[in-house]
Design a protein around this motif. Structure first.
Motif, short mmCIF file in Angstrom:
data_model
loop_
_atom_site.label_atom_id
_atom_site.label_comp_id
_atom_site.label_asym_id
_atom_site.label_seq_id
_atom_site.Cartn_x
_atom_site.Cartn_y
_atom_site.Cartn_z
N VAL A 63 0.86 -1.18 0.00
CA VAL A 63 0.00 0.00 0.00
C VAL A 63 0.90 1.23 0.00
CG1 VAL A 63 -0.21 0.04 2.52
CG2 VAL A 63 -1.97 1.13 1.11
N TYR A 64 0.44 2.28 -0.66
CA TYR A 64 1.23 3.49 -0.82
C TYR A 64 0.50 4.70 -0.27
CZ TYR A 64 3.40 0.43 -4.31
OH TYR A 64 4.00 -0.62 -4.94
N LEU A 65 1.29 5.71 0.07
CA LEU A 65 0.72 7.00 0.41
C LEU A 65 1.55 8.05 -0.31
CD1 LEU A 65 -1.47 8.42 2.12
CD2 LEU A 65 0.30 8.84 3.83
N GLN A 66 0.97 8.61 -1.36
CA GLN A 66 1.62 9.70 -2.08
C GLN A 66 1.27 11.00 -1.39
OE1 GLN A 66 3.71 9.67 -4.87
NE2 GLN A 66 3.92 11.85 -4.42
N MET A 67 2.30 11.71 -0.96
CA MET A 67 2.09 12.94 -0.21
C MET A 67 2.66 14.11 -1.00
SD MET A 67 3.00 11.61 3.63
CE MET A 67 4.74 11.47 3.30
N ASN A 68 1.81 15.02 -1.39
CA ASN A 68 2.22 16.20 -2.14
C ASN A 68 1.93 17.46 -1.33
OD1 ASN A 68 2.84 14.53 -4.37
ND2 ASN A 68 0.75 14.70 -5.16
N SER A 69 2.53 18.55 -1.74
CA SER A 69 2.32 19.84 -1.07
C SER A 69 2.51 19.71 0.43
CB SER A 69 0.92 20.38 -1.40
OG SER A 69 0.75 20.52 -2.78
N LEU A 70 3.57 19.10 0.82
CA LEU A 70 3.81 18.83 2.24
C LEU A 70 4.01 20.12 3.02
CD1 LEU A 70 5.98 15.65 1.85
CD2 LEU A 70 3.90 15.81 3.24
N LYS A 71 3.53 20.08 4.26
CA LYS A 71 3.62 21.22 5.16
C LYS A 71 4.41 20.82 6.40
CE LYS A 71 -1.12 22.50 3.83
NZ LYS A 71 -2.49 22.76 4.35
N PRO A 72 5.00 21.77 7.09
CA PRO A 72 5.73 21.43 8.32
C PRO A 72 4.85 20.66 9.32
CG PRO A 72 6.31 23.64 7.65
CD PRO A 72 5.20 23.19 6.72
N GLU A 73 3.57 20.96 9.35
CA GLU A 73 2.68 20.26 10.29
C GLU A 73 2.41 18.82 9.89
OE1 GLU A 73 2.15 23.20 8.77
OE2 GLU A 73 0.03 23.46 8.25
N ASP A 74 2.89 18.39 8.73
CA ASP A 74 2.80 16.98 8.35
C ASP A 74 3.92 16.16 8.95
OD1 ASP A 74 1.78 18.05 5.08
OD2 ASP A 74 0.50 17.22 6.66
N THR A 75 4.86 16.82 9.61
CA THR A 75 5.96 16.11 10.26
C THR A 75 5.42 15.14 11.31
OG1 THR A 75 7.55 17.88 9.90
CG2 THR A 75 7.99 16.37 11.72
N ALA A 76 5.77 13.87 11.17
CA ALA A 76 5.26 12.84 12.06
C ALA A 76 5.88 11.49 11.70
CB ALA A 76 3.73 12.73 11.95
N VAL A 77 5.68 10.54 12.57
CA VAL A 77 5.95 9.15 12.22
C VAL A 77 4.67 8.61 11.58
CG1 VAL A 77 6.53 6.85 13.04
CG2 VAL A 77 7.61 8.87 14.08
N TYR A 78 4.81 8.04 10.42
CA TYR A 78 3.66 7.50 9.68
C TYR A 78 3.64 5.98 9.80
CZ TYR A 78 2.60 12.03 7.69
OH TYR A 78 2.23 13.35 7.53
#
Length: 120
Positions: free
Chosen positions: A79-94
């Motif tokens: 399974v994939y998670l494509q993440m675009n337009s990343l923001k500093p608040e997306d910082t995390a362990v996924y």
């Protein structure tokens, strides 16, 4: 034994993109819904996205709609998670997780996570 192994995390500048992968083993991948969650420092784990067993249905948290895309390749048990337009608040362990049901999705097996750091 069911195993979920995430990869693809790293350091990226705000506005950039990353694609996370989660490789599954130990049971018939195509029978299970999959999801992504994240946990930022000092915060509780939160739901990001889920996808049905055959990939026909997806659902996203409001804060990633239009920026993240979940997908799966049942032939590759991934399974994939494509993440675009990343923001500093997306910082995390996924973390990726599996569940026998698409909804409610609670997660019966979990990976160990991959760190995503978005710099401003």
């Amino acid at each position: 034994q069911v195993q979920l192994v995430e990869s693809g995390g790293g350091l990226v500048q705000a506005g950039g993109s990353l694609r996370l992968s989660c490789a599954a083993s130990g049971r018939t991948f195509s029978r299970y819904a999959m999801g992504w969650f994240r946990q930022a420092p000092g915060k509780e784990r939160e739901f990001v996205a889920r996808i049905s067993s055959r990939g026909s249905s997806t659902y996203y948290a409001d804060f990633v709609k239009g920026r993240f895309t979940i997908s799966r390749d049942n032939a590759k048990n991934t399974v994939y998670l494509q993440m675009n337009s990343l923001k500093p608040e997306d910082t995390a362990v996924y973390y990726c997780a599996s569940d026998a049901t698409y909804y409610p999705f609670r997660g019966d097996y979990w990976g160990k996570g991959t760190l995503v750091t978005v710099s401003s």
